[in-house]
Write an enzyme that holds these catalytic residues in place. Structure first.
Site, short mmCIF file in Angstrom:
data_model
loop_
_atom_site.label_atom_id
_atom_site.label_comp_id
_atom_site.label_asym_id
_atom_site.label_seq_id
_atom_site.Cartn_x
_atom_site.Cartn_y
_atom_site.Cartn_z
N GLU A 299 91.61 -14.91 33.13
CA GLU A 299 90.14 -14.84 33.10
C GLU A 299 89.73 -15.73 31.93
O GLU A 299 89.81 -15.34 30.78
CB GLU A 299 89.75 -13.37 32.91
CG GLU A 299 88.37 -13.06 33.40
CD GLU A 299 87.37 -13.09 32.27
OE1 GLU A 299 86.84 -14.22 32.00
OE2 GLU A 299 87.12 -12.06 31.67
N CYS B 176 82.04 -14.52 28.39
CA CYS B 176 82.35 -15.65 29.27
C CYS B 176 81.33 -15.80 30.39
O CYS B 176 81.26 -16.84 31.02
CB CYS B 176 83.74 -15.48 29.89
SG CYS B 176 85.00 -15.34 28.67
C1 SIN Z 1 84.12 -11.73 29.27
O1 SIN Z 1 83.39 -12.17 28.42
O2 SIN Z 1 85.25 -12.19 29.40
C2 SIN Z 1 83.75 -10.60 30.20
C3 SIN Z 1 82.41 -10.06 30.05
C4 SIN Z 1 82.11 -8.99 31.08
O3 SIN Z 1 82.98 -8.22 31.49
O4 SIN Z 1 80.97 -8.94 31.51
#
Ligand code: SIN
Length: 487
Positions: A257, A291
């Site tokens: 991810e 992210c």
């Molecule tokens: C992330 O920033 O990697 C995930 C954020 C989320 O789960 O919404």
């Protein structure tokens, strides 16, 4: 500075390996509070040997764990979920002390992370196979699903609880043993989660947490050891590529991810107030350090000025400060280096012609803070349009046509989340299908939850977390060919 969270018996000072706390011997490393750069605590610093011990423990513990019925595993996971929710305030205080986010957001993260424990405990009971007509009259094809094996993970500092919970939950639900190297900045939330897992009934060796700042050394063990069958990572695309290459030597199953560069597209016919609300949620959550945070707002020509004005007014109402202050909306960034990097991107955009309608200057609150900022007259060539900002800055780019919006949005090597606001159902379908992203928020700025498949395309990674699809990443398919049935 003394933190209340230090008084909690969930506050642990070393790695958790094979059901034991490793707090003595070797050297130490410090955890600092980004709100004021004060020392939170000093922890035992795990080594490559500790990581090897964790792999050995997980490998030895897994057969008994996978032999349990799904219902037995589910009962432990249910207790784990309940314990996390009972200790929500303590867990949130620990999280805010090490990560900085406002306490209300930290409590939200604990509920979010815990929801994966609840969901995957339930899903454990629904790992169904298949029967398929055989190639001949006397044969049958049976498909069964089995736990993939020992899972190793590296998790990030932006969601020290939730990003771990959504990996460990499907892993242990599937019958796997699990090792995590938590981010060096924020291991305390992972250690607290392990303590509650043990109280819930997880046997020794099933959930091991490595607290260390020796990322490379420990990462090399987790990606290189033959006993680890699967590796999962949340973090930057750059580090993800290195880890993927390391995993190739033992051909591990991987899920990644990685980074995003989310476009947030507002069309002329959108409900502008709703779009502003959605942009606030998706941009300023966790001070812009996710992210899936909006990275580039694309506003259509006719509504550009109105949207920018309303967004600026909403941002003006945000208050910035230490996460422990209940009136604060935006906490610090993870460290001073992060705020310098955001400042550099903004300065370079302004030098190239962008205008800050709010923010855009140094924060007076402290070295790790950056003020919530809105930038207009942004172009898609500027650095903050092409790189992940990871800070509370909303750049607004103007576009004229639907096709132009799609082209700008897709003009990136990553493809995690995208957002669009419109009331035209035809346009919504066309644009959603044209966007090269794993997730699309349609008139919605908050898309993350345990029921939905979270993940990206292109260099945002592979695999999905959450939902029924997330369990597949921790399972292998085995085909049984049964012959000789009619003789
Ligand atoms: C992330 O920033 O990697 C995930 C954020 C989320 O789960 O919404």
């Amino acid at each position: 500075m003394q933190h209340n969270s230090l008084n909690s018996d969930l506050f642990k000072l070393g790695s958790y390996i094979n059901g034991e706390w490793i707090t003595k011997g070797g050297d130490t490393f410090n955890i600092t509070n980004p709100a004021d750069e004060s020392l939170v605590c000093t922890l035992h610093n795990a080594t490559a040997q500790d990581a090897e011990a964790a792999v050995a423990a997980a490998y030895a513990a897994m057969p008994a764990w996978r032999a349990k019925t799904a219902k037995q595993r589910a009962q432990i996971m249910r207790r784990w979920f309940e314990l996390c929710m009972q200790h929500q305030d303590e867990l949130a205080a620990i999280l805010t002390a090490e990560q900085g986010k406002p306490l209300a957001e930290a409590k939200g993260e604990i509920a979010y992370g815990s929801s994966y424990l609840e969901w995957y405990g339930e899903e454990a009971k629904r790992v169904y196979g298949d029967t398929i007509p055989g190639a001949s009259r006397d044969s049958r094809i049976i498909v069964v699903k089995e736990p993939v094996g020992v899972v190793a993970a590296i998790t990030p500092w932006n969601f020290p609880n939730a990003m771990l919970a959504r990996k460990v939950a499907p892993a242990v639900a599937a019958g796997c043993a699990f090792i995590v190297k938590a981010a060096g900045e924020t291991p305390l939330s992972a250690l607290a989660l392990a303590e509650l897992g043990t109280r819930a009934g997880l046997p020794p060796g099933i959930f091991n947490v490595i607290a260390t700042n020796r990322s490379r050394e420990v990462g090399a063990v987790l990606t290189g050891d033959k006993r680890v069958a699967k590796f999962t990572f949340t973090g930057s695309t750059e580090v993800g590529k290195t880890l993927l290459a390391q995993c190739a030597t033992t051909v591990k199953k991987t899920s990644m991810e990685l980074g995003g560069n989310a476009p947030f597209i507002v069309f002329n016919d959108a409900d502008i107030d709703e779009a502003v609300k959605g942009a606030m949620t998706s941009k300023y959550r966790n001070a812009g350090q996710t992210c899936v945070c909006t990275n580039r707002i694309l506003a259509q020509k006719e509504i550009y000025a109105e949207f920018a004005e309303k967004l600026t007014a909403a941002v003006a109402a945000l208050s910035v400060g230490a996460g422990t202050n209940p009136n604060v909306d935006i906490g610090p960034l993870i460290n001073a280096k992060a705020s310098i990097s955001v400042a550099e991107m903004v300065e370079s955009a302004i030098a190239d012609g962008a205008t800050a309608t709010i923010g855009g200057n140094k924060s007076e609150v402290g070295p790790c803070f950056y003020p919530p900022t809105v930038l207009t007259n942004v172009t898609s060539q500027m650095r903050l349009s092409t790189e992940e900002i990871f800070g509370p800055v909303a750049p607004i780019i103007e576009f004229e046509t639907e096709q132009e919006a799609i082209e700008i949005a897709n003009n990136t090597r990553v493809g995690l989340a995208a957002y669009l606001y419109s009331r035209d159902i035809g346009l919504i379908w066309r644009v959603s299908e044209a966007l090269e992203f794993g997730m699309v928020g349609i008139n919605e700025g908050a898309i993350s939850n345990e029921m939905a498949p979270f993940g990206g395309v292109k260099e945002s990674g592979m695999g999905r977390e959450g939902s029924k699809y997330g369990l597949d990443d921790y399972l292998e398919i085995k085909y049984l060919c049964m012959g000789g049935l009619t003789s």
